[in-house]
Design a protein around this motif. Structure first.
Motif, PDB file in Angstrom:
ATOM      1  N   THR A 113       1.014  -1.348   0.235  1.00  0.00           N
ATOM      2  CA  THR A 113       0.217   0.023   0.260  1.00  0.00           C
ATOM      3  C   THR A 113       0.690   0.762   0.241  1.00  0.00           C
ATOM      4  O   THR A 113       2.301   1.049  -0.009  1.00  0.00           O
ATOM      5  N   ASN A 114       0.405   2.034  -0.196  1.00  0.00           N
ATOM      6  CA  ASN A 114       1.040   3.621  -0.337  1.00  0.00           C
ATOM      7  C   ASN A 114       0.504   4.610   1.102  1.00  0.00           C
ATOM      8  O   ASN A 114       0.558   5.539   1.123  1.00  0.00           O
ATOM      9  N   ILE A 115      -0.239   3.798   2.147  1.00  0.00           N
ATOM     10  CA  ILE A 115      -0.684   4.486   2.727  1.00  0.00           C
ATOM     11  C   ILE A 115       0.004   4.272   3.814  1.00  0.00           C
ATOM     12  O   ILE A 115       0.107   3.045   4.288  1.00  0.00           O
ATOM     13  N   THR A 116      -0.567   4.491   5.486  1.00  0.00           N
ATOM     14  CA  THR A 116       0.091   3.802   6.805  1.00  0.00           C
ATOM     15  C   THR A 116      -0.864   3.138   6.671  1.00  0.00           C
ATOM     16  O   THR A 116      -2.468   3.351   6.277  1.00  0.00           O
ATOM     17  N   ILE A 117      -0.602   2.484   8.054  1.00  0.00           N
ATOM     18  CA  ILE A 117      -1.891   1.802   8.084  1.00  0.00           C
ATOM     19  C   ILE A 117      -2.322   2.395   9.499  1.00  0.00           C
ATOM     20  O   ILE A 117      -3.831   2.508   9.510  1.00  0.00           O
ATOM     21  N   HIS A 118      -1.127   3.392  10.261  1.00  0.00           N
ATOM     22  CA  HIS A 118      -2.780   4.542  11.005  1.00  0.00           C
ATOM     23  C   HIS A 118      -3.769   5.062  10.516  1.00  0.00           C
ATOM     24  O   HIS A 118      -2.684   5.589  10.011  1.00  0.00           O
ATOM     25  N   GLY A 119      -4.441   5.146  10.577  1.00  0.00           N
ATOM     26  CA  GLY A 119      -5.694   5.695  10.273  1.00  0.00           C
ATOM     27  C   GLY A 119      -6.686   5.612   9.456  1.00  0.00           C
ATOM     28  O   GLY A 119      -7.088   5.725   8.375  1.00  0.00           O
ATOM     29  N   SER A 120      -5.747   4.128   8.400  1.00  0.00           N
ATOM     30  CA  SER A 120      -7.156   3.138   7.393  1.00  0.00           C
ATOM     31  C   SER A 120      -8.100   2.316   8.325  1.00  0.00           C
ATOM     32  O   SER A 120      -7.893   2.301   9.034  1.00  0.00           O
ATOM     33  N   ILE A 121      -8.630   2.216   7.281  1.00  0.00           N
ATOM     34  CA  ILE A 121     -10.040   1.536   7.510  1.00  0.00           C
ATOM     35  C   ILE A 121      -9.401   0.394   7.525  1.00  0.00           C
ATOM     36  O   ILE A 121      -9.619  -0.291   5.705  1.00  0.00           O
ATOM     37  N   CYS A 122      -9.634  -0.822   7.782  1.00  0.00           N
ATOM     38  CA  CYS A 122      -9.174  -2.005   7.930  1.00  0.00           C
ATOM     39  C   CYS A 122     -10.366  -2.975   8.299  1.00  0.00           C
ATOM     40  O   CYS A 122     -10.898  -3.071   9.466  1.00  0.00           O
ATOM     41  N   MET A 123     -10.300  -4.256   7.642  1.00  0.00           N
ATOM     42  CA  MET A 123     -11.712  -4.887   7.857  1.00  0.00           C
ATOM     43  C   MET A 123     -10.951  -6.820   8.058  1.00  0.00           C
ATOM     44  O   MET A 123     -10.131  -6.697   6.975  1.00  0.00           O
ATOM     45  N   VAL A 124     -11.391  -6.926   8.569  1.00  0.00           N
ATOM     46  CA  VAL A 124     -10.476  -8.385   9.711  1.00  0.00           C
ATOM     47  C   VAL A 124     -12.017  -9.228   9.493  1.00  0.00           C
ATOM     48  O   VAL A 124     -12.877  -9.220   9.966  1.00  0.00           O
ATOM     49  N   LEU A 125     -12.037 -10.238   8.748  1.00  0.00           N
ATOM     50  CA  LEU A 125     -13.035 -11.119   8.202  1.00  0.00           C
ATOM     51  C   LEU A 125     -12.751 -12.602   8.914  1.00  0.00           C
ATOM     52  O   LEU A 125     -12.048 -13.057   8.673  1.00  0.00           O
ATOM     53  N   GLY A 126     -13.333 -12.649  10.064  1.00  0.00           N
ATOM     54  CA  GLY A 126     -13.357 -13.879  11.417  1.00  0.00           C
ATOM     55  C   GLY A 126     -12.835 -13.367  12.235  1.00  0.00           C
ATOM     56  O   GLY A 126     -11.576 -13.208  11.532  1.00  0.00           O
ATOM     57  N   ILE A 127     -13.025 -13.498  13.790  1.00  0.00           N
ATOM     58  CA  ILE A 127     -12.366 -13.284  14.704  1.00  0.00           C
ATOM     59  C   ILE A 127     -12.262 -14.191  15.841  1.00  0.00           C
ATOM     60  O   ILE A 127     -12.441 -14.530  16.655  1.00  0.00           O
ATOM     61  N   GLY A 128     -12.096 -15.246  14.985  1.00  0.00           N
ATOM     62  CA  GLY A 128     -10.642 -16.695  15.017  1.00  0.00           C
ATOM     63  C   GLY A 128      -9.933 -16.589  16.426  1.00  0.00           C
ATOM     64  O   GLY A 128      -9.552 -15.410  16.342  1.00  0.00           O
ATOM     65  N   ARG A 129      -8.999 -17.442  16.310  1.00  0.00           N
ATOM     66  CA  ARG A 129      -7.325 -17.733  16.737  1.00  0.00           C
ATOM     67  C   ARG A 129      -6.829 -16.733  16.008  1.00  0.00           C
ATOM     68  O   ARG A 129      -6.289 -15.263  16.750  1.00  0.00           O
ATOM     69  N   THR A 130      -6.474 -16.100  14.483  1.00  0.00           N
ATOM     70  CA  THR A 130      -5.670 -15.897  13.761  1.00  0.00           C
ATOM     71  C   THR A 130      -6.616 -13.848  13.976  1.00  0.00           C
ATOM     72  O   THR A 130      -6.204 -13.534  13.944  1.00  0.00           O
ATOM     73  N   GLY A 131      -7.271 -14.259  13.499  1.00  0.00           N
ATOM     74  CA  GLY A 131      -8.501 -12.656  13.635  1.00  0.00           C
ATOM     75  C   GLY A 131      -8.295 -12.214  14.205  1.00  0.00           C
ATOM     76  O   GLY A 131      -7.989 -10.766  14.078  1.00  0.00           O
ATOM     77  N   PHE A 132      -8.504 -12.508  15.874  1.00  0.00           N
ATOM     78  CA  PHE A 132      -8.502 -11.979  17.198  1.00  0.00           C
ATOM     79  C   PHE A 132      -6.766 -11.606  17.039  1.00  0.00           C
ATOM     80  O   PHE A 132      -6.681  -9.642  17.256  1.00  0.00           O
ATOM     81  N   THR A 133      -6.042 -12.192  16.637  1.00  0.00           N
ATOM     82  CA  THR A 133      -4.683 -11.385  17.346  1.00  0.00           C
ATOM     83  C   THR A 133      -4.450 -10.548  16.008  1.00  0.00           C
ATOM     84  O   THR A 133      -3.879  -8.946  16.817  1.00  0.00           O
TER      85      THR A 133
END
Length: 299
Positions: free
Chosen positions: A148-168
């Motif tokens: 990406t050409n943006i920072t993680i800070h301030g970005s809109i991030c979507m996580v699909l599934g919050i099992g063991r990997t998704g939660f972390t």
């Protein structure tokens, strides 16, 4: 200690080297197949070719994280040849011998069942999966930064599934200042997401939430990021699919639309093989100790 036990390792990557070293440290007799091209010698282990006579000696057999493919071929990057599991080889193994792997495909499951062997899939264990979620999350963040050409800070991030990997992963992104949305499938997960300060939604309603997303991280191993979903994304959006191959993303349509979509299973072994190997080594040795202790009690 593993004194008196013969453990045969068949192939594997840098993670397996850590497991071998741990078993040697625990005083097991270690036979290694498929490590001839390893730059640093395996101290305390002996090198062998794959034969029925070798497997006949085994008390425990250890395969790579993905045991073998559907043709029986073992992942062995340090081998000078191809290692293939065949029934005539496993028929020499003593009945009841433990066969360890991370996750097994149908070929290996059928082979061990036919030969009367006990198959143990390490990635089924909650402790291994939770520990592995840490290098997985770090690797996913690394890929996001690289693509990406943006920072993680301030970005809109979507996580699909919050099992063991998704939660972390969601917690890691939150720690970097991202605005985290999570697609969930259970009421309990919805409540947990609210408690963590994330914005939850039903994964089945994904179509209504994709408009302004910068990054999508998928952990659900079924087709969820469909062409319909991708068609609504900005062309600058990036999809990182962490589910087991073939993932849960329509990669063909993503490429057609010019959206970067990356399939990234097995990140622990790529970004942190030493840590991932130590996780597997500690758990495997503890499991072997428990198994043989129980057998001793039964006898």
């Amino acid at each position: 200690m593993l004194t008196g036990l013969t453990i045969v390792f068949l192939g594997g990557d840098a993670r397996q080297v850590e497991v071998i070293n741990k078993c040697v440290e625990m005083d097991a007799t270690v036979r290694a197949v498929g490590f001839e091209r390893l730059g640093t010698p395996l101290v305390g282990a002996s090198y062998h070719t794959l034969t029925p006579a070798l497997l006949e000696e085994a008390d425990v057999i250890v395969l790579p994280v993905v045991g073998c493919n559907d043709q029986g071929e073992i992942d062995a990057p340090f081998s000078t040849g191809t290692l293939t599991l065949k029934k005539e080889l496993f028929s020499a193994v003593k009945e009841g011998v433990l066969v360890y792997t991370g996750m097994a495909k149908n070929y290996l499951k059928k082979l061990t069942e036919e030969c009367g062997l006990r198959l143990i899939e390490m990635l089924d264990r909650d402790d291994v999966a939770i520990y592995n979620s840490i290098p997985t999350a770090e690797g996913a963040v690394m890929m996001a930064i690289q693509n990406t050409n943006i920072t993680i800070h301030g970005s809109i991030c979507m996580v699909l599934g919050i099992g063991r990997t998704g939660f972390t992963l969601a917690r890691t992104l939150q720690g970097l200042g991202a605005n985290v949305q999570v697609g969930v499938r259970k009421e309990a997960d919805f409540a947990r997401a609210v408690q963590m300060g994330w914005k939850p939604f039903a994964a089945t309603d994904l179509n209504a939430y994709t408009g302004a997303v910068d990054l999508i991280f998928n952990t659900i191993p079924t087709m969820i990021v469909t062409a319909q979903i991708i068609s609504k994304l900005s062309r600058e959006a990036v999809i990182i699919d962490l589910a087991s191959a073939p993932g849960g993303t329509d990669f063909r349509f993503a490429e057609k639309r010019g959206i970067k979509a990356l399939l990234a299973p097995g990140l622990p072994g790529i970004v942190a093989p030493k840590t991932a190997g130590i996780i597997m080594a500690n758990t495997l040795c503890q499991s072997i100790l428990e198994e043989f202790h129980l057998r001793g009690d039964e006898e």
